[in-house]
Design a protein around this motif. Sequence first.
Motif, PDB file in Angstrom:
ATOM      1  N   MET A   1     -14.868 -14.229   1.203  1.00 56.12           N
ATOM      2  CA  MET A   1     -13.754 -13.443   1.324  1.00 56.12           C
ATOM      3  C   MET A   1     -12.346 -14.082   0.495  1.00 56.12           C
ATOM      4  SD  MET A   1     -11.157 -12.186   4.802  1.00 56.12           S
ATOM      5  CE  MET A   1     -10.372 -10.945   4.563  1.00 56.12           C
ATOM      6  N   ARG A   2     -11.881 -12.955  -0.299  1.00 56.96           N
ATOM      7  CA  ARG A   2     -10.748 -13.610  -1.125  1.00 56.96           C
ATOM      8  C   ARG A   2      -9.309 -13.129  -0.296  1.00 56.96           C
ATOM      9  NH1 ARG A   2     -12.242 -12.025  -7.181  1.00 56.96           N
ATOM     10  NH2 ARG A   2     -12.824 -10.108  -6.022  1.00 56.96           N
ATOM     11  N   LEU A   3      -8.313 -13.777  -0.459  1.00 62.27           N
ATOM     12  CA  LEU A   3      -7.149 -13.329   0.036  1.00 62.27           C
ATOM     13  C   LEU A   3      -6.045 -13.762  -1.081  1.00 62.27           C
ATOM     14  CD1 LEU A   3      -7.055 -14.913   3.490  1.00 62.27           C
ATOM     15  CD2 LEU A   3      -7.664 -12.667   2.932  1.00 62.27           C
ATOM     16  N   LEU A   4      -5.145 -12.590  -1.080  1.00 65.76           N
ATOM     17  CA  LEU A   4      -3.986 -12.892  -1.898  1.00 65.76           C
ATOM     18  C   LEU A   4      -2.817 -12.950  -1.041  1.00 65.76           C
ATOM     19  CD1 LEU A   4      -1.957 -12.913  -4.432  1.00 65.76           C
ATOM     20  CD2 LEU A   4      -1.999 -10.500  -4.117  1.00 65.76           C
ATOM     21  N   VAL A   5      -2.021 -14.334  -0.652  1.00 63.80           N
ATOM     22  CA  VAL A   5      -1.265 -14.439   0.032  1.00 63.80           C
ATOM     23  C   VAL A   5       0.303 -14.656  -0.447  1.00 63.80           C
ATOM     24  CG1 VAL A   5      -0.361 -16.103   2.093  1.00 63.80           C
ATOM     25  CG2 VAL A   5      -2.850 -15.692   1.604  1.00 63.80           C
ATOM     26  N   THR A   6       0.939 -13.311  -0.377  1.00 69.86           N
ATOM     27  CA  THR A   6       2.409 -13.563  -0.991  1.00 69.86           C
ATOM     28  C   THR A   6       3.314 -14.471   0.018  1.00 69.86           C
ATOM     29  OG1 THR A   6       3.267 -11.660   0.392  1.00 69.86           O
ATOM     30  CG2 THR A   6       1.919 -11.214  -1.620  1.00 69.86           C
ATOM     31  N   GLY A   7       4.040 -15.286  -0.446  1.00 69.02           N
ATOM     32  CA  GLY A   7       4.912 -16.196   0.127  1.00 69.02           C
ATOM     33  C   GLY A   7       4.224 -17.264   0.907  1.00 69.02           C
ATOM     34  N   GLY A   8       3.186 -17.647   0.278  1.00 67.82           N
ATOM     35  CA  GLY A   8       2.162 -18.615   0.688  1.00 67.82           C
ATOM     36  C   GLY A   8       2.727 -20.050   0.638  1.00 67.82           C
ATOM     37  N   ALA A   9       3.860 -20.413  -0.118  1.00 71.09           N
ATOM     38  CA  ALA A   9       4.406 -21.549  -0.153  1.00 71.09           C
ATOM     39  C   ALA A   9       5.641 -21.883   0.660  1.00 71.09           C
ATOM     40  CB  ALA A   9       4.827 -21.936  -1.514  1.00 71.09           C
ATOM     41  N   GLN A  55       3.156 -18.875  -9.603  1.00 74.16           N
ATOM     42  CA  GLN A  55       4.109 -18.697  -9.568  1.00 74.16           C
ATOM     43  C   GLN A  55       4.877 -17.293  -9.954  1.00 74.16           C
ATOM     44  OE1 GLN A  55       6.923 -21.834 -11.064  1.00 74.16           O
ATOM     45  NE2 GLN A  55       8.796 -20.925 -10.429  1.00 74.16           N
ATOM     46  N   GLY A  56       5.610 -16.767  -9.229  1.00 73.04           N
ATOM     47  CA  GLY A  56       5.984 -15.315  -9.516  1.00 73.04           C
ATOM     48  C   GLY A  56       6.652 -14.380  -8.459  1.00 73.04           C
ATOM     49  N   ASP A  57       7.522 -13.568  -8.824  1.00 76.93           N
ATOM     50  CA  ASP A  57       8.192 -12.806  -7.915  1.00 76.93           C
ATOM     51  C   ASP A  57       7.356 -11.490  -7.358  1.00 76.93           C
ATOM     52  OD1 ASP A  57      10.192 -10.983  -6.911  1.00 76.93           O
ATOM     53  OD2 ASP A  57      11.502 -12.234  -7.808  1.00 76.93           O
ATOM     54  N   VAL A  58       7.551 -11.237  -6.094  1.00 72.27           N
ATOM     55  CA  VAL A  58       6.591 -10.454  -5.524  1.00 72.27           C
ATOM     56  C   VAL A  58       7.140  -8.729  -5.745  1.00 72.27           C
ATOM     57  CG1 VAL A  58       8.199 -10.063  -3.180  1.00 72.27           C
ATOM     58  CG2 VAL A  58       5.842  -9.793  -3.014  1.00 72.27           C
ATOM     59  N   THR A  59       8.423  -9.090  -6.449  1.00 70.03           N
ATOM     60  CA  THR A  59       8.918  -7.664  -7.016  1.00 70.03           C
ATOM     61  C   THR A  59       8.249  -7.373  -8.565  1.00 70.03           C
ATOM     62  OG1 THR A  59      10.929  -8.499  -8.173  1.00 70.03           O
ATOM     63  CG2 THR A  59      10.778  -7.637  -5.707  1.00 70.03           C
ATOM     64  N   ASP A  60       7.514  -8.188  -8.972  1.00 73.36           N
ATOM     65  CA  ASP A  60       6.920  -8.014 -10.244  1.00 73.36           C
ATOM     66  C   ASP A  60       5.583  -7.137 -10.234  1.00 73.36           C
ATOM     67  OD1 ASP A  60       5.927  -8.372 -12.743  1.00 73.36           O
ATOM     68  OD2 ASP A  60       6.137 -10.486 -12.745  1.00 73.36           O
ATOM     69  N   ALA A  61       6.049  -5.693 -10.543  1.00 69.99           N
ATOM     70  CA  ALA A  61       4.832  -5.017 -10.241  1.00 69.99           C
ATOM     71  C   ALA A  61       3.624  -5.196 -11.015  1.00 69.99           C
ATOM     72  CB  ALA A  61       5.394  -3.493 -10.462  1.00 69.99           C
ATOM     73  N   PRO A  62       3.848  -5.618 -12.339  1.00 69.27           N
ATOM     74  CA  PRO A  62       2.549  -5.833 -13.024  1.00 69.27           C
ATOM     75  C   PRO A  62       1.929  -6.933 -12.714  1.00 69.27           C
ATOM     76  CG  PRO A  62       4.380  -5.242 -14.757  1.00 69.27           C
ATOM     77  CD  PRO A  62       4.995  -5.313 -13.141  1.00 69.27           C
ATOM     78  N   PHE A  81       3.523 -12.392   3.492  1.00 65.98           N
ATOM     79  CA  PHE A  81       4.252 -13.204   4.021  1.00 65.98           C
ATOM     80  C   PHE A  81       5.686 -13.170   3.613  1.00 65.98           C
ATOM     81  CE2 PHE A  81       0.753 -15.277   5.850  1.00 65.98           C
ATOM     82  CZ  PHE A  81       0.799 -15.457   7.052  1.00 65.98           C
ATOM     83  N   ALA A  82       5.738 -12.727   2.150  1.00 68.39           N
ATOM     84  CA  ALA A  82       6.745 -13.034   1.339  1.00 68.39           C
ATOM     85  C   ALA A  82       8.115 -12.421   1.667  1.00 68.39           C
ATOM     86  CB  ALA A  82       6.411 -12.599  -0.093  1.00 68.39           C
TER      87      ALA A  82
END
Length: 335
Positions: A1-9, A55-62, A81-82
């Motif tokens: 399983m692969r996860l994308l975890v926003t705010g994972g730091a 490293q990137g912003d969760v509002t960066d749609a691309p 989580f972000a």
Amino acid sequence: MRLLVTGGAGFIGANFVHSTLARRPGTSITVLDALTYAGSRESLADVVGQIRLVQGDVTDAPLVGELVAELNPERDAVVHFAAETHVDNSLADPEPFLRSNVIGTYTVLEAVRARQVRLHHVSTDEVYGELALDDPQRFTETTPYSPSSPYSSTKAAADLLVRSWVRSYGVRATISNCSNNYGPYQHVEKFIPRQITNLLTGRRAKLYGSGANVRDWIHVDDHNSAVWQIMAGGQLGRTYLIGAEGERDNRTVLRTILRLMDFDPDDFDHVADRPGHDLRYAIDPSALRDELGWQPEHHDFEAGLRATIDWYRTHESWWAPLKDAAEARYAELGR
């Protein structure tokens, strides 16, 4: 399983990454984090070779769209989580909270909608407002929203976006609203680590107002085990409340910290209360327990607090660079 975890730091996200790798070693994790003051590479230093950190912003749609496109809709997921989370900061400057919590959640929703990827959205009990100190009721998933601060208002808006994307677009999502967390990697601006690190650096402990405000405390590892339980068996479209039924007033928590650190339990300063400070939060986690069989593992709050104190004692290199700036911000606020 692969996860994308926003705010994972960040605090809860980093602990989620650590516990997932320890308990589910076959999981592949990509962390997306802006690495602002509240999220750091150091929080993931022990596992940096086992994850991909973007490293990137969760509002960066691309960027968000590109990362979500790597996931398989049949088995993978986004865990969101972000967020900007500190109430005092939201009172001083609400704009970053609107951008991260509302626009960021919208960006994630559009990305998972386009790829039909499963989403779990992590939220807070603060969206429900406050309860009276003598109210026998607790928050449930049907409690009306009544947020008190820019922080909780933006989290409430994010929750409602998720609900509407489920209803209108068929997005496969669940929501969890959790009570106050404590544990390792929590920023020193927060109540429990602030007091611990104050004492470790020779400062005095601080208490807002009378300290009568009640919070429902849960160890961060229990929060994250509940998130996994919801992802594994939760009903799509549902909101689940996560809590360990650990209500304590702030004065009691502070006095416990002082005692565990061998200080006089009354050796602290009262400081000005925060505007609109909610009186009491209390979670009813019965749906999570009855439907999904979840139970917290950290039943002894004092033992969990002692372990948290020990973590801050032995990880000064993690928190020391953050401490002076956090206290300077509090000094500006008179708290």
